[in-house]
Design an enzyme around this catalytic site. Sequence first.
Site, PDB file in Angstrom:
ATOM      1  N   LYS A   1       0.824  -1.224   0.000  1.00 17.13           N
ATOM      2  CA  LYS A   1       0.000   0.000   0.000  1.00 17.13           C
ATOM      3  C   LYS A   1       0.854   1.269   0.000  1.00 17.13           C
ATOM      4  CE  LYS A   1      -3.177  -2.939   0.192  1.00 17.13           C
ATOM      5  NZ  LYS A   1      -2.376  -3.824  -0.678  1.00 17.13           N
TER       6      LYS A   1
ATOM      7  N   GLU B   1      -4.271   6.434   8.350  1.00 13.75           N
ATOM      8  CA  GLU B   1      -5.199   7.220   7.524  1.00 13.75           C
ATOM      9  C   GLU B   1      -6.328   7.713   8.398  1.00 13.75           C
ATOM     10  OE1 GLU B   1      -6.692   4.812   4.323  1.00 13.75           O
ATOM     11  OE2 GLU B   1      -4.881   5.072   3.110  1.00 13.75           O
TER      12      GLU B   1
ATOM     13  N   HIS C   1     -15.391  -8.238   5.253  1.00 15.48           N
ATOM     14  CA  HIS C   1     -14.517  -8.069   4.086  1.00 15.48           C
ATOM     15  C   HIS C   1     -14.739  -9.105   2.990  1.00 15.48           C
ATOM     16  CE1 HIS C   1     -12.612  -4.911   6.248  1.00 15.48           C
ATOM     17  NE2 HIS C   1     -12.333  -5.713   7.257  1.00 15.48           N
TER      18      HIS C   1
ATOM     19  N   ARG D   1      -5.599  -8.221 -10.663  1.00 13.23           N
ATOM     20  CA  ARG D   1      -6.103  -9.510 -11.162  1.00 13.23           C
ATOM     21  C   ARG D   1      -7.494  -9.313 -11.764  1.00 13.23           C
ATOM     22  NH1 ARG D   1      -7.277  -9.225  -5.593  1.00 13.23           N
ATOM     23  NH2 ARG D   1      -9.514  -9.240  -5.267  1.00 13.23           N
TER      24      ARG D   1
HETATM   25  C1  MV4 Z   1     -10.679   2.215   4.992  1.00 14.13           C
HETATM   26  C2  MV4 Z   1     -11.929   2.397   5.613  1.00 14.13           C
HETATM   27  C3  MV4 Z   1     -12.199   3.617   6.168  1.00 14.13           C
HETATM   28  N1  MV4 Z   1     -11.268   4.601   6.145  1.00 14.13           N
HETATM   29  N2  MV4 Z   1      -9.798   3.215   4.973  1.00 14.13           N
HETATM   30  C4  MV4 Z   1     -11.152  -2.438   4.082  1.00 14.13           C
HETATM   31  C5  MV4 Z   1     -10.503  -3.252   3.055  1.00 14.13           C
HETATM   32  C6  MV4 Z   1      -9.390  -2.471   2.528  1.00 14.13           C
HETATM   33  N3  MV4 Z   1      -9.355  -2.559   1.109  1.00 14.13           N
HETATM   34  C7  MV4 Z   1      -9.611  -1.093   2.990  1.00 14.13           C
HETATM   35  N4  MV4 Z   1     -10.730  -1.114   3.877  1.00 14.13           N
HETATM   36  C8  MV4 Z   1     -11.185   0.020   4.449  1.00 14.13           C
HETATM   37  N5  MV4 Z   1     -10.332   1.062   4.424  1.00 14.13           N
HETATM   38  C9  MV4 Z   1     -10.097   4.373   5.546  1.00 14.13           C
HETATM   39  N6  MV4 Z   1      -9.202   5.349   5.555  1.00 14.13           N
HETATM   40  C10 MV4 Z   1     -12.822   1.344   5.616  1.00 14.13           C
HETATM   41  C11 MV4 Z   1     -12.459   0.118   5.053  1.00 14.13           C
HETATM   42  C12 MV4 Z   1     -13.436  -0.905   5.132  1.00 14.13           C
HETATM   43  C13 MV4 Z   1     -14.068  -1.387   3.999  1.00 14.13           C
HETATM   44  C14 MV4 Z   1     -13.754  -0.941   2.727  1.00 14.13           C
HETATM   45  C15 MV4 Z   1     -14.391  -1.430   1.617  1.00 14.13           C
HETATM   46  C16 MV4 Z   1     -15.376  -2.403   1.759  1.00 14.13           C
HETATM   47  C17 MV4 Z   1     -15.679  -2.870   2.989  1.00 14.13           C
HETATM   48  C18 MV4 Z   1     -15.047  -2.394   4.121  1.00 14.13           C
HETATM   49  C19 MV4 Z   1     -15.394  -2.868   5.373  1.00 14.13           C
HETATM   50  C20 MV4 Z   1     -14.766  -2.382   6.479  1.00 14.13           C
HETATM   51  C21 MV4 Z   1     -13.785  -1.415   6.356  1.00 14.13           C
END
Ligand code: MV4
Length: 481
Positions: A115, A199, A234, A291
């Site tokens: 990341k 973040e 997730h 992917r």
């Molecule tokens: C976040 C977020 C809130 N704020 N970043 C979860 C998976 C990963 N790809 C990043 N994720 C998140 N990042 C910030 N700054 C909330 C999530 C997140 C989430 C994101 C997409 C789909 C489902 C999720 C479920 C919980 C948290």
Amino acid sequence: MKKILVANRGEIAMRVMRTAKKMGIKTVAVFSEADRNTPHVLFADEAVCIGPAPSNQSYLLGDKIIEICKELNVDGIHPGYGFLSENADFAELAEKNNIGFIGPKSHAIRIMGNKLAAKEAVKNYDIPMVPGIDKAVTDVKIAVETAKEIGFPILIKAAAGGGGKGMRVVENESEVKEQMERAISEATSSFGDGSVFIEKYITSPRHVEIQILADSHGTILHFFERECSIQRRHQKVIEEAPSSVLTPELRDKMGKAAVNVARSCDYLSAGTVEFLLDENHNFYFLEMNTRLQVEHPVTEFITGVDLVEQQIRIARGEAISFTQDDLKIKGHAIELRVYAEDSLNNFSPSIGTLNKYQIPIGKNIRVDDGFREGMEIPIYYDPMLSKLITYGENREEAIQLMIEAIDNYTIEGVETTLQFGKFVCKHEAFTSGNFDTHFVKDYYNADMLKKQQEVEAKIAASIALQLYKEEQEILKIPTLK
Ligand code: MV4
């Protein structure tokens, strides 16, 4: 490319081979001892057993798969998703052995797999990012300073993580030290890399991702968005395209940002750029998945493009034969992931034999699966049984068809998430389009599903009674003159 090996199993192996056959390309399947009699093995032109059931003794054996490619004169490998699909070393090994990896170059996989490296790569491309710190943090003091600057709550993330692994929400200053220590130790044990960063925590986001395709001639196109907010721990449950909240202007902006993310790492093939969308419809770049994704069929429905065919053409060195302006969104598509899990019992894995397995068939219904009636569901792999995808002229039509298709899908022998999917499709928060990533947590519990099913049974019974009465009326008519 005349012969492709699919380094995967189940529905995605079937999906890839279907397109290969359509293009006149020979297919090679690899399989574990648990998958000897599965559809992907029977469908392929050739098939090779690569080891015992556990994936670290079979589907993850990159060296062995490359050897098989050499023995059988395979000139392309499609990795599907999961397993070796985002393994930069495997892509590199294929490259070195002159076998076309049907995906991005190892260099792009490596960058986007971290990341912090991804943030660094996109730095000069004007991509909106969540406020935070873009390098690894080890010092609690710096963490607290950063948090105070951007404001609580903050999210501590592992640089090597992804898909939500190793994330920690921190609500206030007093928790920073402890949570950071935990995050670092978790990241070290899970990924062998303890780098974490910070973040601002977006509290109620939507997950909106953009499909892109890049060829080796410098063309990068986007294929609009997929809305993937309906997820549980997730694990995505329902995906759709287009998203009901994107305006044409926002779609265009996010599409262009996604293309730039791809450009920043010299991307090739199909990829997905993940964004978070906050309540005010600001979007932020999260990560890039290097992917073909599980949910690609909804994009295929609304654009009419076979993404696997494009991946193969790109791997052969062809230029994409259409332009961004040629791409238009037509209609609406929804995908339900059908898992072998018990939605009434905390989604615990449900193992067993598919005593009955009948898929819904009809116009605008697509089922991508890799099982047949009578088969046992192996415990060794992902519990996803199939993907049910429906299409309509608009969202309402696609939802309605999804509900009908669920009713016409018969699976006996294992519990599935089909009825849970129907619950979501009928829920007001879903039908209104007004939901975020917290949908399942906020609106679902087993008791509600049970009650809904009781009501549905009553509705069915009362309709049956009404129809019976009508039939009796007809039969009462004494003579037909
Ligand atoms: C976040 C977020 C809130 N704020 N970043 C979860 C998976 C990963 N790809 C990043 N994720 C998140 N990042 C910030 N700054 C909330 C999530 C997140 C989430 C994101 C997409 C789909 C489902 C999720 C479920 C919980 C948290």
